[in-house]
Design an enzyme around this catalytic site. Structure first.
Site, PDB file in Angstrom:
ATOM      1  N   CYS C 129       0.846  -1.200   0.000  1.00 50.31           N
ATOM      2  CA  CYS C 129       0.000   0.000   0.000  1.00 50.31           C
ATOM      3  C   CYS C 129       0.874   1.240   0.000  1.00 50.31           C
ATOM      4  CB  CYS C 129      -0.924   0.025   1.215  1.00 50.31           C
ATOM      5  SG  CYS C 129      -1.930   1.529   1.231  1.00 50.31           S
ATOM      6  N   THR C 192      -1.298  -0.317  -6.521  1.00 49.58           N
ATOM      7  CA  THR C 192      -1.227   0.946  -7.265  1.00 49.58           C
ATOM      8  C   THR C 192       0.216   1.442  -7.388  1.00 49.58           C
ATOM      9  OG1 THR C 192      -1.670   2.129  -5.221  1.00 49.58           O
ATOM     10  CG2 THR C 192      -3.551   1.676  -6.637  1.00 49.58           C
ATOM     11  N   GLY C 242      -4.769  -4.712 -12.553  1.00 45.58           N
ATOM     12  CA  GLY C 242      -4.222  -3.433 -12.961  1.00 45.58           C
ATOM     13  C   GLY C 242      -4.901  -2.981 -14.241  1.00 45.58           C
TER      14      GLY C 242
END
Ligand SMILES: Cc1cc2nc3c(=O)[nH]c(=O)nc-3n(C[C@H](O)[C@H](O)[C@H](O)COP(=O)(O)OP(=O)(O)OC[C@H]3O[C@@H](n4cnc5c(N)ncnc54)[C@H](O)[C@@H]3O)c2cc1C
Ligand SMILES: Cc1cc2nc3c(=O)[nH]c(=O)nc-3n(C[C@H](O)[C@H](O)[C@H](O)COP(=O)(O)OP(=O)(O)OC[C@H]3O[C@@H](n4cnc5c(N)ncnc54)[C@H](O)[C@@H]3O)c2cc1C
Ligand SMILES: Cc1cc2nc3c(=O)[nH]c(=O)nc-3n(C[C@H](O)[C@H](O)[C@H](O)COP(=O)(O)O)c2cc1C
Ligand SMILES: Cc1cc2nc3c(=O)[nH]c(=O)nc-3n(C[C@H](O)[C@H](O)[C@H](O)COP(=O)(O)O)c2cc1C
Ligand code: FES
Ligand code: FES
Lengths: 262, 303, 303, 262
Positions: C129, C192, C242
């Site tokens: 994260c 991400t 993704g």
């Protein structure tokens, strides 16, 4: 291929004069320019920005189909194959077309009195109409063979017949002779001074082989994936006797002797 | 209004440059823009010897971006010096050569040749090309190898030397600091991001090389973050790039700490875009009452 | 037609899952789709203690993507077990908890609690994260720390454990191999990408945290490359994600070597997208005469 | 805020019945649903997908302006501020609007016989029209204060006057009283049972402060950057007495006592 001085390239918002829908797969856009179009060479193309479309980031290359110097317009013959061409098919008169043009090197025009064959497959007929017109103006005897999968892919034959004798062949025989273009009867008697072709790669390769056997010069217009259209990204290369060349600026028209096709 | 920026000993008339591999050598754009208005141009990646580049297909369109796998196709530094340089040396802009190699020796030799060209005031040492089998990005993804190339070329190249960094790393600021320590006059970033496209229907990779380099607006947020991180870490100027499409994008890079910007993929969409960006920056400065471009550079406001 | 896939000891009814942080806990989607048709759902990132997350603004729209800086807002594992688990445990799909921590001890304790929940057959260990100050991505960007967390949690967590990898690294395959070696049953990627947005007009970062995580189609080519690299490197199953927006995208990830896929940001654009993707995969298999999904997994054709 | 059972959320391609252009900044879309709309609560909103627009990736949240159960349509009042709203402004009758709706918790409806004030600023008047209509139907005495920068921002006053007494204030005094909404004469005598507001944050905060001073309950509708609109991304949070809450599902309507304003 031509060495004549080429017109200046420009980015211009062209006005759409007409969107002529031919059938569910093909349409013709006629666009008006603010600048003279008469120096455009047959075989040159444009790069179009597809506005208002989420998944088209790069421009789309499209051949110049016909040129009308009197009304300062030119035409584009487009087949709907994906999101970009789908969006273009919905444009209407009065809308703008953000275009870079004219791009690339065109076909070499044969001398007056010569006899030539134009072989187009599918939407590959696009660059051949303006070529036929120019050849016809130059007193060249023009024969035009248009091929396609079936009836629906044989379009605009009347336009071509203004400038030469038109022959048709389809894979399914729904119109014209049945079979591949290279199986057409006109190809059995190769008494031409020059062959010009545009269409799917396998078709052009077969045509080039026949031409080579009969020692006829052959020019083809290639279609490659292009990012820039102006010779700077080096994405659109094709192997040639001189190494990798750019289809967008060293072509799209190549003499098949230069290509590493057997 | 001052638009001039300094990188090493070099002054650019404004911060808008073109990115290597997206602008040819310049003449390709003469029909479209007045090249002399640009802050600088980067010519195509140049190697010691002629390179044919990778096999076709070399390109894939992706969401808000593109992949390329050109693989440094170029005619080699000698052809550049003999045939191309004479045609572009008159440009009234800063012409930089993007220098590449498979080995440190090749980098050195190429840089030595460029060093002799009077009208080339700078090189961009490319240690980040993802599209070649040897050298290229391999040099740019670890500090020791980045230092080795930079150090070696620094010894032979006397003018302004900017090192182009790879974004395909865990800590780009660390690599920037490492090349700064061995004499880089600036760093430029980002090169393309290693990426891939597959055609689901044919079940094949789209590119002949399987992977390629991603550029365009898709990478802009990543590039901006990296420029910001690097600008915090080094004292030398940072040249920012990655997805710049318009003046607002360019200003974002300046605010993040870039002293100049390079415009790449956008040239394919609009060959006149660089001058639109330059005009847009001037208009922005006017509108915001900014007298000196240096007020924007690194000018991001944090609370 | 077989759509079932295996990850660790676990069988999923099909390879279409949801990505953590983009699907809430499931009930939020009950109005839109039949959740029981999904291969699996990943619930929101869970920590030992309640977390308020980062300050607003936490979101920026970017070209073909978005940035988020949520920062693992959640009510803590106890509230999950007591209040949320009872409402979702009846789902006839595989419910995985995305486990997070600032310290290894927090990861361990959280995993221990989840281990007790009968209807949770797996955890996804999130070491990637980018939006928290402590822990998070820091664990996922080096092999030693990735190994340390994985190893520690492996000792207490007995069911299927998938480790979620960070894309913000030089060599993701290396990290995948490292966690495989210490007992991960699978790896999932990508989380991400660390990125940034700036508002040129206000000259401020858009996010309260300056940087955030980029997701959506913009990152797809990078994610696909990483899944391909990791699938070559490890023997355990890879869960790919993704930027997946449609069935073609999902099939590309399968071809690159993913055994299952997760759909994230696309849920925001179309809350019914997961089932459209599932239907699309079936339609594709039908059209191509594929009887078993395993013919697609890793089925990329190279010449 | 309301606790009544909310209608089911759905994704639907709504048909555009009309695009009514108010002026260069505002337009009203009326859309038809295939499902009953009568249970929509004032203050709820929709999330619209802007097709055919290169730079809008996420949906755009827009309040429900009015609901017409008889013809099963609802209206959206939209201000053009960027690419997304610009594109929406060009839609025409018959086109589709890909919409998730109805979303969020709406306003609490006051009891019959009570007297309430609605304060709207700019496009923030959008959720107040349907609220005024519902309150009026419920026998509530409705006063409506519409504020804006200038004449061009004061729109649709006739629609509002169907359901209550309308007051206007503009910063430049070009129409109505000059000044901020909180300086309007109606605000000087705060004998309302409830105040409802929607508009720019500073305006709502000022209104909330006045309400608080007079110990009047006040509900406001917040606008935050939203990614999902359905409570799963946790991007749209606002600090409340209960910690971070989602504007999209815990709001957009909040009682100002719950918000950490002053
Ligand atoms: C020099 C040149 C001239 C062309 N002239 C014409 C013309 O006159 N009329 C016409 O209809 N088409 C022409 N094309 C092809 C045309 O460029 C593509 O059909 C178009 O770009 C597809 O865009 P799209 O967004 O609709 O499809 P996409 O969704 O981008 O692609 C749909 C399919 O078309 C293929 N494709 C996409 N771009 C190209 C490309 N550049 N070359 C080959 N295949 C591609 C894709 O691989 C895919 O299978 C020409 C191409 C070139 C290079
Ligand atoms: C619950 C809710 C209800 C809304 N109701 C209405 C309504 O009824 N009518 C109406 O016209 N607008 C309404 N809005 C605001 C509307 O969502 C934005 O104006 C719109 O998303 C802008 O899209 P764009 O693409 O035109 O502009 P963009 O190009 O995306 O942005 C233009 C400007 O608007 C700002 N902006 C963008 N999105 C938002 C947002 N979600 N909230 C606040 N500012 C934003 C940007 O920061 C930027 O400055 C509402 C917003 C919310 C959250
Ligand atoms: C087709 C293409 C070719 C490129 N060739 C080079 C090159 O030769 N040398 C180099 O350093 N970078 C090269 N790049 C990378 C660009 O210079 C730039 O770093 C990258 O594209 C990001 O910027 P952009 O998003 O504005 O394009 C190339 C990029 C593209 C798209
Ligand atoms: C708003 C948001 C919140 C997220 N929260 C989490 C999280 O709590 N835990 C996690 O492992 N990943 C989280 N992610 C990452 C996604 O699970 C996923 O890895 C990433 O978004 C890439 O997939 P996508 O492009 O399909 O969204 C979050 C992503 C978004 C957009
Ligand atoms: S398309 Fe860029 S060089 Fe030909
Ligand atoms: S917008 Fe996603 S939770 Fe509110």
């Amino acid at each position: 291929m031509t060495n004549s001085i080429l017109p200046k390239k420009r980015v211009e918002d062209l006005s759409i004069i007409e969107n002529r829908i031919l059938n569910e797969d093909y349409f013709v856009l006629e666009v008006e320019s603010q600048h003279p179009v008469e120096n455009i060479v047959p075989g040159q193309f444009v790069e179009i920005l597809v506005n208002d479309s989420k998944n088209t980031f790069l421009r789309r290359p499209i051949s110049i189909y016909d040129v009308h110097p009197q009304r300062n317009t030119f035409e584009l013959l487009i087949q709907i194959v994906g999101e970009g061409t789908q969006h273009l098919s919905k444009l209407t008169q009065g809308q703008k077309l953000d275009t870079i043009y004219p791009l690339g090197l065109g076909y070499t025009l044969s001398k007056a009195g010569s006899k030539v064959l134009l072989v187009g497959g599918g939407v590959g007929i696009a660059p051949l109409l303006y070529l036929a017109k120019k050849l016809h103006q130059n007193q060249v005897e023009v024969h035009i063979l248009l091929g396609g999968r079936g009836k629906g892919n044989i379009i605009e034959t009347e336009r071509f017949s203004e400038f030469g004798k038109v022959y048709v062949s389809t894979n399914d025989g729904s119109v014209g002779e049945k079979g591949l273009v290279t199986e057409h009867s006109i190809m059995q008697n190769m008494n031409f001074d020059m062959i010009y072709s545009c269409g799917p790669d396998p078709m052009m390769k077969a045509v080039a082989r026949l031409a080579f056997k009969s020692t006829i010069e052959c020019e083809v217009s290639l279609e490659n994936m292009m990012a820039c259209g102006i010779g700077v990204c080096l994405c659109c290369v094709t192997p040639t006797t001189k190494g990798h060349q750019c289809v967008c600026t060293d072509g799209p028209v190549f003499n098949t002797r230069k290509l590493l096709w057997n | 209004m001052n638009l001039k920026v300094k990188i090493g000993n070099l002054e650019l008339k404004n911060p808008v440059m073109t990115a290597s591999g997206t602008f040819g050598y310049g003449p390709e754009f003469e029909d479209f823009i007045d090249i002399n208005r640009l802050g600088g141009i980067l010519v195509k990646g140049t190697t010691l010897n002629h390179r044919e580049g990778n096999a076709y297909p070399r390109m894939a369109e992706t969401p808000s971006g593109m992949l390329n796998a050109v693989g440094l196709q170029n005619k080699g530094v000698d052809v550049f010096c003999k045939d191309i340089y004479p045609k572009i040396k008159h440009y009234d802009t800063s012409i930089w050569v993007n220098v590449n190699g498979s080995t440190i020796e090749e980098y050195i030799e190429t840089a030595e040749r460029i060093n002799e060209l009077e009208h080339i005031p700078a090189i961009e040492l490319n240690i980040s090309c993802p599209n070649v089998k040897e050298g290229g990005m391999a040099f740019g993804v670890s500090c020791p190898s980045a230092v080795a190339v930079t150090n070696a070329v620094r010894k032979v190249y006397k003018k302004t030397m900017v090192v182009k960094l790879s974004p395909n790393v865990t800590n780009i600021a660390e690599i920037a600091k490492a090349v700064e320590a061995v004499g880089a006059d600036g760093v430029s970033l980002i090169n393309t991001m290693l990426a891939m496209a597959i055609n689901a229907e044919t079940r094949r990779p789209v590119l002949s090389t399987i992977t390629g380099g991603l550029s365009g607006p898709a990478v802009k947020p990543i590039a901006l973050r990296m420029v910001w991180q690097v600008a915090q870490a080094v004292k030398i100027p940072v040249v920012g790039m990655g997805g710049i499409m318009n003046a607002a994008d360019a200003i974002e890079f300046l605010l993040a700490g870039a002293t100049a910007v390079q415009v790449g993929t956008a040239n394919f969409i609009d060959p006149t875009v660089t001058l639109k960006i330059l005009d847009g920056i001037e208009e922005y400065m006017h509108r915001h009452g900014i007298k000196d471009i240096y007020e924007l550079i690194g000018g991001l406001k944090l609370n």
